[in-house]
Design a protein around this motif. Sequence first.
Motif, PDB file in Angstrom:
ATOM      1  N   UNK A  29       0.814  -1.203   0.000  1.00 11.62           N
ATOM      2  CA  UNK A  29       0.000   0.000   0.000  1.00 11.62           C
ATOM      3  C   UNK A  29       0.849   1.256   0.000  1.00 11.62           C
ATOM      4  N   UNK A  30       0.183   2.384  -0.173  1.00 14.73           N
ATOM      5  CA  UNK A  30       0.756   3.688   0.110  1.00 14.73           C
ATOM      6  C   UNK A  30       0.315   4.083   1.506  1.00 14.73           C
ATOM      7  N   UNK A  31       1.230   4.618   2.308  1.00 15.18           N
ATOM      8  CA  UNK A  31       0.876   5.224   3.585  1.00 15.18           C
ATOM      9  C   UNK A  31       0.808   6.729   3.349  1.00 15.18           C
ATOM     10  N   UNK A  32      -0.376   7.275   3.505  1.00 20.51           N
ATOM     11  CA  UNK A  32      -0.642   8.661   3.120  1.00 20.51           C
ATOM     12  C   UNK A  32      -0.463   9.589   4.313  1.00 20.51           C
ATOM     13  N   UNK A  33       0.397  10.569   4.153  1.00 17.08           N
ATOM     14  CA  UNK A  33       0.687  11.527   5.217  1.00 17.08           C
ATOM     15  C   UNK A  33      -0.272  12.707   5.146  1.00 17.08           C
ATOM     16  N   UNK A  34      -0.915  13.000   6.269  1.00 17.83           N
ATOM     17  CA  UNK A  34      -1.780  14.174   6.395  1.00 17.83           C
ATOM     18  C   UNK A  34      -1.068  15.273   7.164  1.00 17.83           C
ATOM     19  N   UNK A  35      -0.244  14.873   8.131  1.00 12.51           N
ATOM     20  CA  UNK A  35       0.473  15.831   8.973  1.00 12.51           C
ATOM     21  C   UNK A  35       1.808  15.204   9.382  1.00 12.51           C
ATOM     22  N   UNK A  36       2.896  15.692   8.812  1.00 10.92           N
ATOM     23  CA  UNK A  36       4.213  15.112   9.078  1.00 10.92           C
ATOM     24  C   UNK A  36       4.652  15.305  10.519  1.00 10.92           C
ATOM     25  N   UNK A  37       4.126  16.328  11.204  1.00  9.77           N
ATOM     26  CA  UNK A  37       4.514  16.603  12.581  1.00  9.77           C
ATOM     27  C   UNK A  37       3.768  15.718  13.582  1.00  9.77           C
ATOM     28  N   UNK A  38       2.742  15.026  13.121  1.00 11.98           N
ATOM     29  CA  UNK A  38       1.983  14.118  13.988  1.00 11.98           C
ATOM     30  C   UNK A  38       1.793  12.791  13.267  1.00 11.98           C
ATOM     31  N   UNK A  39       2.898  12.236  12.781  1.00 16.08           N
ATOM     32  CA  UNK A  39       2.842  11.055  11.908  1.00 16.08           C
ATOM     33  C   UNK A  39       2.188   9.857  12.595  1.00 16.08           C
ATOM     34  N   UNK A  40       2.357   9.713  13.907  1.00 16.53           N
ATOM     35  CA  UNK A  40       1.804   8.535  14.594  1.00 16.53           C
ATOM     36  C   UNK A  40       0.284   8.458  14.480  1.00 16.53           C
ATOM     37  N   UNK A  41      -0.349   9.615  14.279  1.00 17.06           N
ATOM     38  CA  UNK A  41      -1.805   9.646  14.222  1.00 17.06           C
ATOM     39  C   UNK A  41      -2.357   9.709  12.804  1.00 17.06           C
ATOM     40  N   UNK A  42      -1.492   9.592  11.789  1.00 18.43           N
ATOM     41  CA  UNK A  42      -1.998   9.496  10.422  1.00 18.43           C
ATOM     42  C   UNK A  42      -1.140   8.499   9.650  1.00 18.43           C
ATOM     43  N   UNK A  43      -0.552   8.852   8.530  1.00 18.03           N
ATOM     44  CA  UNK A  43       0.131   7.896   7.649  1.00 18.03           C
ATOM     45  C   UNK A  43      -0.828   6.746   7.325  1.00 18.03           C
ATOM     46  N   UNK A  44      -1.990   7.107   6.790  1.00 15.87           N
ATOM     47  CA  UNK A  44      -3.089   6.165   6.615  1.00 15.87           C
ATOM     48  C   UNK A  44      -2.844   5.163   5.486  1.00 15.87           C
ATOM     49  N   UNK A  45      -3.143   3.898   5.752  1.00 19.81           N
ATOM     50  CA  UNK A  45      -3.130   2.868   4.720  1.00 19.81           C
ATOM     51  C   UNK A  45      -4.268   3.147   3.743  1.00 19.81           C
ATOM     52  N   UNK A  46      -3.990   3.073   2.452  1.00 16.29           N
ATOM     53  CA  UNK A  46      -5.016   3.341   1.439  1.00 16.29           C
ATOM     54  C   UNK A  46      -6.178   2.364   1.509  1.00 16.29           C
ATOM     55  N   UNK A  47      -5.940   1.147   1.997  1.00 16.94           N
ATOM     56  CA  UNK A  47      -6.963   0.106   1.945  1.00 16.94           C
ATOM     57  C   UNK A  47      -7.793   0.000   3.232  1.00 16.94           C
ATOM     58  N   UNK A  48      -7.134  -0.129   4.393  1.00 23.27           N
ATOM     59  CA  UNK A  48      -7.899  -0.294   5.646  1.00 23.27           C
ATOM     60  C   UNK A  48      -7.975   0.989   6.461  1.00 23.27           C
ATOM     61  N   UNK A  49      -7.250   2.035   6.017  1.00 20.82           N
ATOM     62  CA  UNK A  49      -7.224   3.356   6.661  1.00 20.82           C
ATOM     63  C   UNK A  49      -6.649   3.314   8.079  1.00 20.82           C
ATOM     64  N   UNK A  50      -5.849   2.295   8.357  1.00 18.11           N
ATOM     65  CA  UNK A  50      -5.181   2.246   9.656  1.00 18.11           C
ATOM     66  C   UNK A  50      -4.133   3.354   9.740  1.00 18.11           C
ATOM     67  N   UNK A  51      -3.902   3.833  10.949  1.00 12.10           N
ATOM     68  CA  UNK A  51      -2.897   4.859  11.197  1.00 12.10           C
ATOM     69  C   UNK A  51      -1.597   4.218  11.655  1.00 12.10           C
ATOM     70  N   UNK A  52      -0.553   5.013  11.692  1.00  9.80           N
ATOM     71  CA  UNK A  52       0.746   4.555  12.188  1.00  9.80           C
ATOM     72  C   UNK A  52       0.611   3.961  13.588  1.00  9.80           C
ATOM     73  N   UNK A  53      -0.100   4.666  14.469  1.00 11.28           N
ATOM     74  CA  UNK A  53      -0.265   4.199  15.848  1.00 11.28           C
ATOM     75  C   UNK A  53      -0.936   2.836  15.900  1.00 11.28           C
ATOM     76  N   UNK A  54      -1.974   2.656  15.106  1.00 12.39           N
ATOM     77  CA  UNK A  54      -2.710   1.390  15.127  1.00 12.39           C
ATOM     78  C   UNK A  54      -1.857   0.244  14.582  1.00 12.39           C
TER      79      UNK A  54
END
Length: 255
Positions: A29-54
């Motif tokens: 997948x692509x991990x999509x960045x919404x906010x580079x300063x809070x990466x743990x709470x985004x970097x969403x998987x294109x398929x399941x929309x999981x975040x870095x933290x999850x």
Amino acid sequence: MKILDAVKQAFKNATNHCLGKCNICGRHTFFVCIDALAARNNMYCLFCRSSSRKRHVAKVLLNLFTPHLTAINDISRVGKYRIYNADVGDAFGKILNNYQLYVCSSFIPGITPGTEISSRVFCQNLENLNFSDKSFDIVITEDVFEHLKHHEKGFKEVHRILKTGGYHIFTVPCYFDRTTLVRVDTRGDKEIHLLPPEYHGDRIRGKILAYRTFGIDIFPLLTKIGFDTQVDFSNYLDRKSGIFDSYVFYSKKVD
């Protein structure tokens, strides 16, 4: 965040997107960045929309229980671990929707705690859970305990419903170089704000009050309750799973 705003942020942070394999849905997948300063709470998987933290929580779970598997999506093949996740509508719920040993919950105002809202989806109060003693092998909570008025009671409830040898896998904001920062005094009948109120976003309630930021004293507290607690900090190799700037606690019930 509204969808249009998220798309704008994704374009703005396009240079921070990265390729990898999601350890929840198991897809490249692509991990999509919404906010580079809070990466743990985004970097969403294109398929399941999981975040870095999850995905970091998933990494710890897989390492502890099924190191031969590479994704949560494969856990149903094992079919022996009972999991309780104190979140609904997340990537775990989507992927484990048909796994009969998986249950999840949220605290929903106006609904009696313990109510089964839909199949294996409950309204629960973490300070007073309705599950039986020693019901689960795994309990997952993410950035929840800082919002509990009586966090020690919540940890005791998690200990109660875990089987001996089971794990509470969780995230909380934590200072590792000082003791807990108490934001609200909850010892009496009335809540007394010791600091300006801090609120965090919540999908159901909009925003919720943070009572504390945990500190190094969380470890003796959990030991006293009957847990052996360690922390997994993300590293460079975790980036292949889209895990950035994160840490996850895992507490084993030892008595």
